[in-house]
Scaffold this active site. Structure first.
Site, PDB file in Angstrom:
ATOM      1  N   ASP A   1       0.830  -1.207   0.005  1.00 29.95           N
ATOM      2  CA  ASP A   1       0.060   0.022   0.110  1.00 29.95           C
ATOM      3  C   ASP A   1       0.812   1.231   0.007  1.00 29.95           C
ATOM      4  OD1 ASP A   1      -1.936  -1.910   0.205  1.00 29.95           O
ATOM      5  OD2 ASP A   1      -2.760  -1.128   2.016  1.00 29.95           O
ATOM      6  N   GLN A   2       2.216   1.159   0.983  1.00 25.79           N
ATOM      7  CA  GLN A   2       2.829   2.243   0.753  1.00 25.79           C
ATOM      8  C   GLN A   2       3.458   2.724  -0.516  1.00 25.79           C
ATOM      9  OE1 GLN A   2       2.930  -0.003   2.961  1.00 25.79           O
ATOM     10  NE2 GLN A   2       3.713   0.301   4.857  1.00 25.79           N
ATOM     11  N   GLU A   3       3.750   1.748  -1.275  1.00 22.56           N
ATOM     12  CA  GLU A   3       4.577   2.003  -2.809  1.00 22.56           C
ATOM     13  C   GLU A   3       3.321   2.499  -3.509  1.00 22.56           C
ATOM     14  OE1 GLU A   3       7.135   1.745  -5.719  1.00 22.56           O
ATOM     15  OE2 GLU A   3       7.208   2.054  -3.623  1.00 22.56           O
ATOM     16  N   PHE A   4       2.283   1.975  -3.422  1.00 20.51           N
ATOM     17  CA  PHE A   4       1.085   2.268  -4.121  1.00 20.51           C
ATOM     18  C   PHE A   4       0.848   3.837  -3.787  1.00 20.51           C
ATOM     19  CE2 PHE A   4      -3.473   3.484  -5.253  1.00 20.51           C
ATOM     20  CZ  PHE A   4      -3.627   2.920  -6.291  1.00 20.51           C
ATOM     21  N   ASP A   5       0.679   4.279  -2.543  1.00 15.70           N
ATOM     22  CA  ASP A   5       0.640   5.686  -2.246  1.00 15.70           C
ATOM     23  C   ASP A   5       1.698   6.522  -2.678  1.00 15.70           C
ATOM     24  OD1 ASP A   5      -1.488   4.917  -0.938  1.00 15.70           O
ATOM     25  OD2 ASP A   5      -0.681   4.877   1.289  1.00 15.70           O
TER      26      ASP A   5
ATOM     27  N   LEU B   1     -36.673  -6.666 -15.215  1.00 15.25           N
ATOM     28  CA  LEU B   1     -37.008  -8.122 -15.495  1.00 15.25           C
ATOM     29  C   LEU B   1     -38.401  -8.505 -14.798  1.00 15.25           C
ATOM     30  CD1 LEU B   1     -33.536  -9.458 -14.380  1.00 15.25           C
ATOM     31  CD2 LEU B   1     -34.610  -9.165 -16.583  1.00 15.25           C
TER      32      LEU B   1
ATOM     33  N   GLU C   1     -27.463 -16.529 -12.979  1.00 13.58           N
ATOM     34  CA  GLU C   1     -26.642 -15.382 -12.225  1.00 13.58           C
ATOM     35  C   GLU C   1     -27.416 -14.943 -10.977  1.00 13.58           C
ATOM     36  OE1 GLU C   1     -26.457 -12.047 -14.968  1.00 13.58           O
ATOM     37  OE2 GLU C   1     -25.998 -13.273 -16.663  1.00 13.58           O
TER      38      GLU C   1
ATOM     39  N   LYS D   1     -28.737 -12.296  -8.683  1.00 13.60           N
ATOM     40  CA  LYS D   1     -29.397 -10.883  -8.628  1.00 13.60           C
ATOM     41  C   LYS D   1     -28.790 -10.037  -7.684  1.00 13.60           C
ATOM     42  CE  LYS D   1     -33.988  -8.764  -9.552  1.00 13.60           C
ATOM     43  NZ  LYS D   1     -33.742  -7.595  -8.927  1.00 13.60           N
TER      44      LYS D   1
ATOM     45  N   ASP E   1     -28.449  -6.890  -5.411  1.00 15.56           N
ATOM     46  CA  ASP E   1     -29.413  -5.704  -4.887  1.00 15.56           C
ATOM     47  C   ASP E   1     -28.739  -4.511  -4.795  1.00 15.56           C
ATOM     48  OD1 ASP E   1     -31.698  -4.833  -4.220  1.00 15.56           O
ATOM     49  OD2 ASP E   1     -31.702  -5.844  -1.966  1.00 15.56           O
TER      50      ASP E   1
ATOM     51  N   ARG F   1     -30.265   4.123 -14.153  1.00 15.17           N
ATOM     52  CA  ARG F   1     -31.335   3.609 -15.050  1.00 15.17           C
ATOM     53  C   ARG F   1     -32.371   4.868 -15.228  1.00 15.17           C
ATOM     54  NH1 ARG F   1     -35.588  -0.352 -15.949  1.00 15.17           N
ATOM     55  NH2 ARG F   1     -37.240   0.545 -14.691  1.00 15.17           N
TER      56      ARG F   1
ATOM     57  N   GLU G   1     -24.554  -3.577 -11.478  1.00 21.83           N
ATOM     58  CA  GLU G   1     -25.126  -2.990 -10.392  1.00 21.83           C
ATOM     59  C   GLU G   1     -23.986  -2.217  -9.451  1.00 21.83           C
ATOM     60  OE1 GLU G   1     -28.045  -4.047 -10.951  1.00 21.83           O
ATOM     61  OE2 GLU G   1     -29.143  -3.788  -8.757  1.00 21.83           O
TER      62      GLU G   1
ATOM     63  N   TYR H   1     -22.854  -7.494 -15.397  1.00 23.29           N
ATOM     64  CA  TYR H   1     -23.428  -8.650 -15.915  1.00 23.29           C
ATOM     65  C   TYR H   1     -24.169  -8.526 -17.396  1.00 23.29           C
ATOM     66  CZ  TYR H   1     -27.111  -6.048 -13.677  1.00 23.29           C
ATOM     67  OH  TYR H   1     -27.976  -4.950 -12.957  1.00 23.29           O
TER      68      TYR H   1
ATOM     69  N   LYS I   1     -36.864 -14.463  -7.086  1.00 20.96           N
ATOM     70  CA  LYS I   1     -36.383 -13.739  -5.858  1.00 20.96           C
ATOM     71  C   LYS I   1     -36.638 -14.365  -4.703  1.00 20.96           C
ATOM     72  CE  LYS I   1     -37.643  -8.870  -6.417  1.00 20.96           C
ATOM     73  NZ  LYS I   1     -37.041  -7.895  -5.556  1.00 20.96           N
TER      74      LYS I   1
ATOM     75  N   CYS J   1     -41.643  16.434  23.626  1.00 19.46           N
ATOM     76  CA  CYS J   1     -40.438  15.636  23.939  1.00 19.46           C
ATOM     77  C   CYS J   1     -40.908  14.746  25.165  1.00 19.46           C
ATOM     78  CB  CYS J   1     -39.202  16.593  24.439  1.00 19.46           C
ATOM     79  SG  CYS J   1     -37.979  15.616  25.109  1.00 19.46           S
TER      80      CYS J   1
ATOM     81  N   CYS K   1     -38.624  16.076  28.613  1.00 19.14           N
ATOM     82  CA  CYS K   1     -38.705  17.212  28.907  1.00 19.14           C
ATOM     83  C   CYS K   1     -39.815  18.119  28.789  1.00 19.14           C
ATOM     84  CB  CYS K   1     -37.438  18.134  28.599  1.00 19.14           C
ATOM     85  SG  CYS K   1     -37.508  18.853  26.665  1.00 19.14           S
TER      86      CYS K   1
ATOM     87  N   CYS L   1     -36.187  17.680  19.599  1.00 16.48           N
ATOM     88  CA  CYS L   1     -36.498  18.348  20.778  1.00 16.48           C
ATOM     89  C   CYS L   1     -35.495  19.566  20.853  1.00 16.48           C
ATOM     90  CB  CYS L   1     -36.164  17.660  21.935  1.00 16.48           C
ATOM     91  SG  CYS L   1     -36.384  18.716  23.747  1.00 16.48           S
TER      92      CYS L   1
ATOM     93  N   CYS M   1     -32.778  19.504  28.643  1.00 15.78           N
ATOM     94  CA  CYS M   1     -33.518  18.264  28.143  1.00 15.78           C
ATOM     95  C   CYS M   1     -32.299  16.958  28.586  1.00 15.78           C
ATOM     96  CB  CYS M   1     -33.955  18.071  26.815  1.00 15.78           C
ATOM     97  SG  CYS M   1     -34.441  16.618  26.280  1.00 15.78           S
TER      98      CYS M   1
END
Ligand code: IVH
Length: 665
Positions: A31-35, A81, A111, A113, A115, A134, A172, A224, A311, A405, A408, A423, A429
């Site tokens: 990660d360091q090298e990437f940074d 669908l 496949e 589905k 969500d 969409r 998705e 997909y 589903k 409330c 109070c 409130c 309160c």
């Protein structure tokens, strides 16, 4: 290498490493090298705006610039669908397809589905040019800037790949469970309304006008469906597999099958196995695999005849509503809670479920004594999803949101554009006062671990404290003996409170509990203004200069300090001896956190001593000699050959003076 060549090289390398990390889950570099590479790219890009490119991996961090979404027409409409919950209807679909193809053999692609929210990406010459939601299926929102921040979405396809010059990729956008849970935990801590499920969270995030927010929220995407005039194959399955080889994240679950039994086996397997997936799924999708067969089957008004969604049944139970109670939080937000007859649901007993806010409660149309349906969204947070209105007793009264409330008695208010009811009595309160003290002592704030909600409640009840500043007046004899607290533990509590006087200023800012000012923003504010007087005097424009501060936060800070009682509170904390300014040696950033850095050679901008201090102030560690633990060498002029060789052997990168300064800038 010229700067331009270096930029191109960094862009292509970072693109490849992104893919290895986010899609293949097989990083080749640390990660360091990437940074380090990313920082170098950012500083080169800043120096050369003429080589700006929308598909640069640096675009993934997003921008704070607010943008409105433009409505764009889809080149191919986005259909939905046909849905079913019924296995027999899957069989009927199979028969219909068979008849529609005059008995010709066909394959089905099975496949998951997903969500989330569907998205359509347009690629031209291997570059992502547009991402559209969409919408109504014909037109959607152009959310390209936000989509660019999703690391698994390729901005540019690998050169030489067999991708068509122009095509659309559909899939998705999702918020993985772990991002969703983290987001809700953060929102809970800030007393912001929680997202009911990952789909709502993904949707709220994708519609955010600030792409930097999107970048932080950890969205992901699965693809997909490939659309275009020159696709590699007549098989849907093959086209999606090809898309995987172009760099798209594609589900490993996809299977091509022939028989209905195989379809049912796929359904049965994923009905339980899906619980182990990192993202939410709500069913499976069956598609006729051959594109030419798809064309022969055609479409109905809304959906294709060649596909169907089955589903999964969510785990759901019916139980009785006992009463709706209301919780008042530290910010005064009032949350309605449904208390129900206990019911067993997906492995736990559910008695209570948040109803979130007045609008959600109204939509449910709850009546006293109603039979309600509870579901566990993704098997975690129980939700009341509906009412069995047929079972309602005649004459049952609707449950109305309270007007005053419960703690109070103050009349509740709702601010324009906000879902929460408040409130407004933050001065007296009790749950608000106690909540603010609990926040003040919490670990990330003043960290007075000797106190907790029970002691706060106790001291409050005995009139010892009304706000957090009162804590500093508590003497051992005030708490000794009461409630069984013995001398020694009373002393420990008083010591713990006293020790909090040395907590750094940035955490004092956080401890004040200013609305929308979380840990990170508090730190930025503290560093930017340096002391409490400058912060209290800040005007809107000054506040907007601070990284991470937009108008909502800026106005909240101003509103806080505009109130006389808050200024008095700050003065009492100051007199109690709390830190009201950053200390000189205090960290300037955490850019170098976790990094061990060796300084070598001679420098032109600062002395070696100054670089040592800079490393520490930015959270890094300074080391004398190169080893496997060294993150990089800050290399000046005339670095000795022995050191150069040692760095090369240990695989430790060299960072020039200019690169280093760009890193901590
Ligand atoms: S195919 C014409 N495949 O479900 C076919 N959709 O109810 C277009 N979805 O709008 C969609 N997973 O948001 C397809 N594997 C999958 C899917 C999937 C989730 C969503 C998609 C679509 C909705 C249709």
């Amino acid at each position: 290498m010229t700067d331009k060549e270096r930029i191109d090289w960094l862009r292509s390398e970072l693109t490849r490493h992104n893919y290895n990390y986010y899609v293949k889950n097989a990083p080749e570099i640390t990660d360091q090298e990437f940074d380090r590479m990313m920082h170098e790219l950012l500083s080169l890009e800043a120096a050369h705006p003429e080589w700006d490119d929308d598909t640069s991996p640096s675009r993934r961090v997003g921008s704070d610039l607010s943008h409105e979404f433009e409505q764009v027409a889809h080149r191919y409409p986005m259909l939905s669908l046909d849905n079913t919950y019924n296995r027999d209807e899957v069989g009927a679909f199979y028969q219909r397809v068979s008849a529609g193809l005059d008995g010709e053999p066909f394959d089905l692609c099975c496949e998951l589905k997903f969500d989330g929210l569907s998205i359509s990406l347009t690629y031209e010459d291997g570059r992502l040019v547009r991402a559209v939601t969409r919408g109504d299926g014909v037109r959607g929102d152009d959310v390209t800037e936000n989509i660019r921040t999703i690391r698994s979405v390729p901005l540019r396809l690998a050169p030489g790949g067999a991708w068509p010059a122009s095509f659309e990729m559909r899939g998705e956008v999702l918020m993985p469970w772990d991002s969703f849970e983290r987001l809700n935990r953060e929102r809970e801590a800030r007393e912001e309304p929680l997202f009911a499920n990952p789909r709502n969270a993904a949707s709220g995030t994708l519609k955010s006008k600030n792409s930097a927010v999107v970048a932080r929220r950890g969205l992901d995407a699965y693809f997909y469906y490939v659309l275009g005039d020159a696709l590699p194959s007549d098989s849907h399955y093959e086209n999606v597999r090809a898309a995987a080889s172009w760099g798209f994240r594609v589900s490993e679950a996809m299977r091509r099958v022939r028989t209905l039994d195989e379809v049912y086996a796929f359904i049965d397997y994923w009905d339980t196995e899906r619980r182990r997936l990192p993202v939410a799924t709500d069913g499976i999708v069956l598609k006729v695999d051959s594109l030419s067969q798809q064309r022969r089957l055609g479409l109905t008004a809304k959906s294709p005849r060649w596909a169907i969604a089955y589903k999964f049944q969510a785990e759901r139970e019916r139980t009785r509503l006992v009463e709706v109670t209301y919780q008042v939080g530290r910010t005064g937000a009032v949350t309605p809670v449904a208390n129900m007859d206990p019911v067993q649901l997906a492995g736990t007993v559910v008695r209570r479920a948040s109803l979130h806010n007045e609008d959600i409660m109204r939509q449910l149309d709850l009546h006293e004594g109603d039979w309600v349906y509870v579901e566990k969204a993704g098997e975690i947070i129980p939700q009341v999803v509906g009412v069995d209105a047929a079972a309602r007793a005649a004459g049952a009264q609707p449950v109305r949101f309270i007007t005053h409330c419960p703690e109070c008695g103050t009349a509740l208010v709702r601010y324009e554009g906000e879902a929460a009811t408040y409130c407004p009595n933050d001065a007296t309160c009790p749950p608000q006062l106690k909540g603010r003290i609990e926040h003040f002592i919490s670990r990330d704030a003043m960290d007075i671990s000797q106190l907790g909600p029970e002691t706060v409640d106790d001291y409050y009840g005995r009139g010892l404290i009304r706000d957090a500043a009162d804590l500093y007046d508590i003497r051992t004899e005030d708490i000794n003996g009461a409630d069984g607290t013995r001398q020694r533990s009373a002393e420990r509590i008083v010591e713990g409170i006293a020790r909090s006087r040395s907590v750094p200023f940035e955490r004092v800012v956080y401890a004040l509990g200013i609305r929308f000012v979380g840990k990170v923003v508090a730190k930025q504010l503290a560093r930017h203004f340096g002391d409490i007087d400058a912060l209290m005097a800040a005007r809107l424009d000054d506040l907007l200069q601070v990284e991470g501060v937009g108008t909502v936060i800026a106005q909240s800070v101003m509103a806080y300090f505009a109130r006389e009682e808050n200024r008095r509170f700050v003065e009492r904390l100051r007199r109690a001896g709390l830190k009201m300014a950053v200390e000189q040696a205090e960290a300037a950033s955490d850019r170098l956190a976790g990094k061990t850095i060796v300084i070598s050679g001679t420098f032109s901008q600062h002395t070696r001593e100054e670089y040592k201090t800079l490393i520490e102030r930015h959270g890094g560690k300074n080391a004398g000699s190169i080893s496997g633990k060294t993150s990089f060498v800050l290399a000046g002029e005339n670095m000795g050959p022995a050191k150069l060789e040692k760095a090369a052997k240990a695989g430790v990168p060299l960072v020039s003076e200019a690169e280093f300064l760009a890193m901590i800038e």
